[in-house]
Design an enzyme around this catalytic site. Structure first.
Site, short mmCIF file in Angstrom:
data_model
loop_
_atom_site.label_atom_id
_atom_site.label_comp_id
_atom_site.label_asym_id
_atom_site.label_seq_id
_atom_site.Cartn_x
_atom_site.Cartn_y
_atom_site.Cartn_z
N ARG A 122 32.33 30.20 56.29
CA ARG A 122 33.64 29.56 56.09
C ARG A 122 34.34 29.71 57.43
O ARG A 122 34.61 30.83 57.88
CB ARG A 122 34.41 30.28 54.96
CG ARG A 122 35.89 29.89 54.83
CD ARG A 122 36.06 28.44 54.43
NE ARG A 122 37.48 28.12 54.15
CZ ARG A 122 38.31 27.61 55.07
NH1 ARG A 122 37.90 27.39 56.31
NH2 ARG A 122 39.55 27.33 54.73
N HIS A 125 39.74 30.59 60.48
CA HIS A 125 40.96 29.87 60.11
C HIS A 125 42.04 30.83 59.67
O HIS A 125 41.81 32.04 59.55
CB HIS A 125 40.64 28.89 58.97
CG HIS A 125 40.42 29.60 57.64
ND1 HIS A 125 39.25 30.29 57.35
CD2 HIS A 125 41.21 29.77 56.56
CE1 HIS A 125 39.35 30.82 56.14
NE2 HIS A 125 40.53 30.53 55.65
N HIS A 127 46.12 30.55 57.23
CA HIS A 127 46.96 29.67 56.41
C HIS A 127 48.27 30.35 56.04
O HIS A 127 48.45 31.55 56.29
CB HIS A 127 46.23 29.21 55.16
CG HIS A 127 45.26 30.20 54.61
ND1 HIS A 127 45.66 31.36 54.01
CD2 HIS A 127 43.89 30.23 54.65
CE1 HIS A 127 44.57 32.05 53.65
NE2 HIS A 127 43.50 31.40 54.04
N GLU A 131 45.79 35.66 51.00
CA GLU A 131 44.52 35.40 50.30
C GLU A 131 43.92 36.69 49.76
O GLU A 131 43.48 37.54 50.51
CB GLU A 131 43.55 34.72 51.28
CG GLU A 131 42.13 34.54 50.77
CD GLU A 131 41.24 33.85 51.83
OE1 GLU A 131 41.74 33.00 52.57
OE2 GLU A 131 40.06 34.21 51.92
N HIS A 170 40.92 34.68 59.97
CA HIS A 170 39.80 35.36 59.32
C HIS A 170 38.59 34.43 59.17
O HIS A 170 38.70 33.22 59.38
CB HIS A 170 40.23 35.91 57.96
CG HIS A 170 40.88 34.89 57.07
ND1 HIS A 170 42.23 34.61 57.14
CD2 HIS A 170 40.38 34.08 56.10
CE1 HIS A 170 42.53 33.68 56.24
NE2 HIS A 170 41.43 33.33 55.60
N GLU A 193 43.43 24.70 49.74
CA GLU A 193 42.38 25.20 50.62
C GLU A 193 41.99 24.17 51.68
O GLU A 193 41.42 24.51 52.71
CB GLU A 193 41.18 25.58 49.73
CG GLU A 193 39.87 25.84 50.41
CD GLU A 193 39.81 27.13 51.20
OE1 GLU A 193 40.80 27.89 51.19
OE2 GLU A 193 38.78 27.37 51.85
N HIS A 308 50.88 42.45 24.43
CA HIS A 308 51.66 42.99 25.55
C HIS A 308 52.36 41.88 26.30
O HIS A 308 52.17 40.70 25.99
CB HIS A 308 50.72 43.76 26.51
CG HIS A 308 49.80 42.85 27.26
ND1 HIS A 308 48.66 42.32 26.70
CD2 HIS A 308 49.85 42.32 28.51
CE1 HIS A 308 48.05 41.53 27.57
NE2 HIS A 308 48.76 41.50 28.69
N HIS A 310 54.28 41.08 30.56
CA HIS A 310 54.48 41.56 31.94
C HIS A 310 55.91 41.26 32.37
O HIS A 310 56.34 40.11 32.32
CB HIS A 310 53.48 40.89 32.89
CG HIS A 310 52.06 41.08 32.43
ND1 HIS A 310 51.31 42.18 32.77
CD2 HIS A 310 51.30 40.33 31.59
CE1 HIS A 310 50.12 42.09 32.18
NE2 HIS A 310 50.09 40.98 31.47
N GLU A 315 51.28 35.66 34.82
CA GLU A 315 49.89 36.13 34.88
C GLU A 315 48.94 34.94 35.05
O GLU A 315 48.92 34.03 34.22
CB GLU A 315 49.53 36.89 33.59
CG GLU A 315 48.05 37.26 33.50
CD GLU A 315 47.73 38.11 32.27
OE1 GLU A 315 48.66 38.75 31.73
OE2 GLU A 315 46.57 38.12 31.85
N HIS A 354 51.37 38.10 24.74
CA HIS A 354 50.02 37.56 24.52
C HIS A 354 49.04 38.69 24.22
O HIS A 354 49.35 39.86 24.44
CB HIS A 354 49.55 36.78 25.75
CG HIS A 354 49.67 37.53 27.05
ND1 HIS A 354 50.88 37.74 27.67
CD2 HIS A 354 48.75 38.14 27.84
CE1 HIS A 354 50.69 38.43 28.79
NE2 HIS A 354 49.40 38.70 28.91
MN MN Z 1 41.31 31.75 54.06
MN MN Z 2 48.53 40.14 30.31
#
Ligand code: MN
Ligand code: MN
Length: 416
Positions: A122, A125, A127, A131, A170, A193, A308, A310, A315, A354
């Site tokens: 890859r 590059h 961005h 990541e 990277h 991407e 539960h 968050h 998520e 959820h």
């Molecule tokens: Mn990348």
């Molecule tokens: Mn969760």
């Protein structure tokens, strides 16, 4: 319940009862509507005379074909299978992505599933998004330059994580006999991407005499520069060992003192029960991963990730193996259940409750990902068992004994 349905239930109810208080009326209306659904499951209302629309999808989505009677009203889709994504294939590997363009509610994170052959690269590059990554198969050599201009180079294997902050250049190269496959998660749902800053794309779009001046070489020395981006390309495996590559890159400035990789599966589980285990990795453990937090969850057949929510972030989920289902309760009497298989992306908005249940015969393995420095959740069991008991019992109409039977602390994955 929408207004029209509410009005219908109300009419039915008023036809058979004397006037009651508004609160009682509303509770009875909900009961009426639920029992209508339950009845529909047992008469001919659910029959499908011309057969399934798409037999394979029908099979994969039993909770859409026949939703649990507790599902209600319009909850926007929260699933997108990677198998719907375009696969960009080049010599050296392939990539496919799921962004907010594909899954409209997924505004906080996007992702790429990538394959690199042995030696496949890859391209160098960077961005605008950070990541986060997990190796799913095989191994790779990764490189990154930190903000002090010092290099980081490491070999990553299945179960290892890595993180490249915004703007840090990277690369990733497949190693071993068969290269690798991995998942990249970006801290921006709109990130693509295919809009990254690539070395060969940049040099191809810079006047040749400027490049020669910048490098302090003659234009002739640059005659073979690529005419455009490489993105993914086949190359030879690195000739040098990891140590040799580190030494060559370090030169006189030395290596970065930061670690951009993390051996997640070498770490003991954060929580483990007979029903499964979870590893939580956020910036308290993996310091450089300060915009993305993760939980890697394994649920054995029959097991369940408990009810539960968050507090601090949406998520984003990726299903690595197995089959499961999730119901998201979206307030205002709205709830929807969707089924998930290996390769699917799921999404839950911040604070929406959820659970995730293993509905298959093998382990269900998935990632919970958050655009946050720290992982946070609260469980229903934790909440109900840390309130004055009388307060809980007057809400749920359960006995003292039932309340006492509820686990008094968060299990994350319930014991079987
Ligand atoms: Mn990348
Ligand atoms: Mn969760």
């Amino acid at each position: 319940m929408d207004d029209k349905e509410s009005a219908l239930s109300r009419r039915k109810f008023l036809g058979s009862a004397m006037a009651v208080g508004a609160t009682a009326l509303s509770a009875r209306a909900v009961q009426q509507s639920t029992s209508d659904v339950e009845k529909a499951e047992h008469d001919s209302s659910i029959t499908n005379p011309i057969g399934p629309d798409n037999a394979a999808l029908h099979e994969e989505n039993p909770d859409s074909v026949l939703p649990p009677p507790t599902d209600h009203a319009n909850v926007k889709p929260f699933k997108y299978p990677f198998s719907f994504s375009h696969k960009r294939t080049q010599e050296g590997g392939w990539a496919r992505q799921v962004t907010v363009e594909d899954l409209a509610i997924a505004k906080s994170l996007s992702a790429v599933n990538m394959r690199l052959t042995s030696g496949g690269i890859r391209e160098l590059h960077w961005h605008a998004a950070g990541e986060w990554s997990i190796m799913l198969y095989g191994s790779a050599r990764i490189t990154c330059l930190d903000q002090y201009g010092k290099p980081f180079i490491d070999d990553v294997k299945k179960g290892d994580l890595w993180f490249f902050p915004t703007g840090y250049p990277h690369s990733i190269q497949g190693l071993g006999p068969d290269g690798c496959e991995f998942l990249l998660v970006f801290d921006d749902g709109a990130f693509s991407e295919y809009d990254t800053i690539l070395l060969a794309d940049w040099t191809a779009h810079t006047p040749r005499d400027v490049l020669a001046k910048n490098f302090g070489v003659s234009k002739d020395a640059l005659i073979k520069l690529p005419k455009g981006e490489l993105y993914i390309f086949q190359a030879d495996l690195p000739k040098g060992s990891l140590e040799e590559d580190r030494r060559a890159a370090a030169g006189s400035v030395g290596l970065s003192d930061k670690s951009f990789s993390f051996r997640m599966m070498d770490m003991p589980p954060t929580h483990k029960t007979a029903g499964g285990e979870v590893r939580i990795v956020d910036s308290s453990k993996f310091q450089e991963s300060n915009t993305v937090a993760a939980a890697h969850v394994i649920i054995h057949p029959g097991g369940m990730r408990e009810m539960h929510w968050h507090e601090n972030a949406d998520e984003w989920q990726y299903y690595i193996a197995g089959k499961g289902r999730m119901t998201v309760f979206a307030a205002g009497a709205k709830a929807r259940t969707m089924d998930f298989s290996k390769g699917d992306v799921g999404y839950v908005l911040q604070t929406f409750p959820h659970y995730i249940e293993n509905t298959g015969t093998e382990d269900l393995i998935f990632l919970e990902m958050f655009r946050a420095g720290f992982y946070q959740d609260l469980s229903l069991n934790q909440w109900l068992t840390h309130l004055p008991p009388q307060l809980v019992m007057s809400h749920l109409h359960i006995s003292d004994a039932t309340l006492n039977s509820i686990p008094h602390k968060e299990a994350v994955v319930l014991p079987l």
